[in-house]
Design an enzyme around this catalytic site. Structure first.
Site, short mmCIF file in Angstrom:
data_model
loop_
_atom_site.label_atom_id
_atom_site.label_comp_id
_atom_site.label_asym_id
_atom_site.label_seq_id
_atom_site.Cartn_x
_atom_site.Cartn_y
_atom_site.Cartn_z
N ASN A 9 0.79 -1.09 -0.17
CA ASN A 9 0.00 -0.13 0.04
C ASN A 9 0.82 1.20 -0.02
O ASN A 9 1.30 1.74 0.97
CB ASN A 9 -0.74 0.02 1.38
CG ASN A 9 -1.86 1.10 1.35
OD1 ASN A 9 -1.76 2.13 0.35
ND2 ASN A 9 -2.38 1.48 2.80
N TRP A 10 1.14 2.17 -1.10
CA TRP A 10 1.89 3.05 -1.20
C TRP A 10 1.27 4.33 -0.63
O TRP A 10 2.13 5.39 -0.66
CB TRP A 10 2.07 3.34 -2.84
CG TRP A 10 2.90 2.25 -3.33
CD1 TRP A 10 3.46 0.90 -2.80
CD2 TRP A 10 3.43 2.11 -4.84
NE1 TRP A 10 4.18 0.07 -3.56
CE2 TRP A 10 4.07 0.73 -4.76
CE3 TRP A 10 3.43 2.75 -5.84
CZ2 TRP A 10 4.63 0.30 -6.01
CZ3 TRP A 10 3.88 2.31 -7.05
CH2 TRP A 10 4.55 1.12 -7.18
N LYS A 11 0.24 4.27 -0.36
CA LYS A 11 -0.55 5.37 0.33
C LYS A 11 -0.33 6.63 -0.59
O LYS A 11 -0.34 6.71 -1.74
CB LYS A 11 -0.09 5.48 1.82
CG LYS A 11 -0.20 4.43 2.46
CD LYS A 11 0.05 4.67 4.04
CE LYS A 11 -0.29 3.41 4.73
NZ LYS A 11 -0.06 3.60 6.30
N HIS A 95 -9.54 1.15 5.60
CA HIS A 95 -8.27 1.50 6.11
C HIS A 95 -8.64 2.38 7.29
O HIS A 95 -9.12 3.40 7.15
CB HIS A 95 -7.31 2.22 5.12
CG HIS A 95 -5.77 1.86 5.56
ND1 HIS A 95 -5.52 2.89 6.36
CD2 HIS A 95 -4.74 1.04 5.04
CE1 HIS A 95 -4.08 2.41 6.70
NE2 HIS A 95 -3.79 1.57 5.90
N GLU A 97 -6.88 4.82 8.24
CA GLU A 97 -6.61 6.12 8.10
C GLU A 97 -7.74 6.83 7.46
O GLU A 97 -8.18 8.13 7.75
CB GLU A 97 -5.46 6.42 6.84
CG GLU A 97 -4.01 5.91 7.71
CD GLU A 97 -2.96 5.63 6.84
OE1 GLU A 97 -2.02 5.16 7.16
OE2 GLU A 97 -3.11 5.68 5.60
N GLU A 167 -5.21 -4.56 10.98
CA GLU A 167 -4.26 -3.39 11.17
C GLU A 167 -4.61 -2.86 12.56
O GLU A 167 -5.32 -1.67 12.67
CB GLU A 167 -4.33 -2.46 10.02
CG GLU A 167 -5.59 -2.17 9.41
CD GLU A 167 -5.60 -0.96 8.70
OE1 GLU A 167 -4.35 -0.39 8.51
OE2 GLU A 167 -6.64 -0.30 8.54
N GLY A 173 2.92 2.28 11.70
CA GLY A 173 4.02 3.39 11.50
C GLY A 173 4.68 3.72 12.98
O GLY A 173 5.14 4.74 13.21
N SER A 214 3.08 -2.33 10.76
CA SER A 214 4.37 -2.03 10.65
C SER A 214 5.11 -3.25 10.32
O SER A 214 6.19 -3.78 11.16
CB SER A 214 4.79 -1.18 11.68
OG SER A 214 4.24 0.12 11.95
N GLY A 235 3.03 -1.05 4.44
CA GLY A 235 2.82 0.49 4.04
C GLY A 235 4.30 0.85 3.80
O GLY A 235 4.73 0.50 2.59
N GLY A 236 4.94 1.42 4.80
CA GLY A 236 6.24 2.07 4.26
C GLY A 236 7.41 1.30 3.99
O GLY A 236 7.89 1.28 2.90
#
Length: 259
Positions: A9-11, A95, A97, A167, A173, A214, A235-236
């Protein structure tokens, strides 16, 4: 036996140049690997670009969201029709967020899930609790609510195109609060139990549940080896090919990819 599933997931990251190079690096690094399902979910502006890079490979294209209408006067929104037209196979919905920063309700997420499944997309539905909810021993209640309301009205014939991602909001993160492998396993067990109550034993056993809190190369193997942890929503670490490929390698337990 459920196949492992790794999703990047490149967000709201990358540019045209970065997205193209990242997609090529992942494509070349995976080669003809078939032991794990892999999807990447770039931002909307780069879906067509990344789709072209991945065309003809086993890496699937996914989107990060959609609006629950086929078309209309919804400025700034993207429909399932558009995503399918661009070659998307998957869409991430619910998600954390979007729940906590953009105020999406369980009912609205349910609308999106049903529209996406009806259109033919495969849905990755995200669920998870905040740190306050976990500390108040509300994890099970929160997950039960998000699953029950987020999948209200979903029919049995669409379940084969649905997966879930756990999640924990407090671990995303956040290097100070990592979910341990036993914590992840326990949450996944509870999710599967609730899914069984809704859809039956066979559907629950077939359900793929990925972990998204994470996930990094150094903890991926420990998480992905736990019973019921069927994949990773990343994610990251998905923004660079090497760590992403390392997590895929942890999922399959195979040799160094790209060598």
């Amino acid at each position: 036996m459920r196949d492992k599933f790794v999703i990047g997931n490149w967000k709201m990251h990358t540019t045209t140049a970065v997205a193209g190079l990242l997609a090529k690096a992942i494509r070349d690094g995976l080669g003809s690997e078939t032991r794990v399902r892999v999807a990447v979910c770039p931002p909307f502006p780069y879906l067509a670009l990344v789709g072209e890079v991945l065309k003809g490979t086993r890496i699937a294209l996914g989107a990060q969201n959609l609006y629950p209408e086929a078309e209309g006067a919804f400025t700034g929104e993207v429909s399932s029709t558009m995503l399918l037209d661009l070659g998307c196979r998957y869409v991430i919905l619910g998600h954390s967020e979007r729940r906590h920063k953009l105020g999406e309700s369980d009912a609205f997420i349910d609308q999106k899930v049903r529209v996406a499944l009806t259109a033919g997309l495969e849905v990755i539905l995200c669920v998870g609790e905040t740190l306050d909810q976990r500390n108040a021993n509300q994890t099970e209640a929160v997950l039960d609510r998000q699953i029950s309301l987020g999948l209200a009205g979903v029919t049995a014939e669409n379940l084969s195109r649905l997966s879930l991602a756990y999640e924990p909001v407090w671990a995303i993160g956040n290097f100070a609060h990592h979910a341990t492998p036993p914590q992840a396993e326990d949450a996944h067990r509870g999710i599967r139990r609730r899914f069984k109550q809704m859809f039956g034993e066979s559907a629950a056993q077939a359900l793929v549940i990925s972990y998204g809190g994470s996930v990094e190369p150094d903890n991926a193997a420990a998480l992905l080896s736990r019973p019921g942890v069927d994949g990773a929503l990343i994610g990251g670490a998905s923004l660079h090919a090497d760590p992403f490929l390392a997590i895929v390698r942890a999922a399959i337990g195979g040799p160094q990819l790209g060598v």
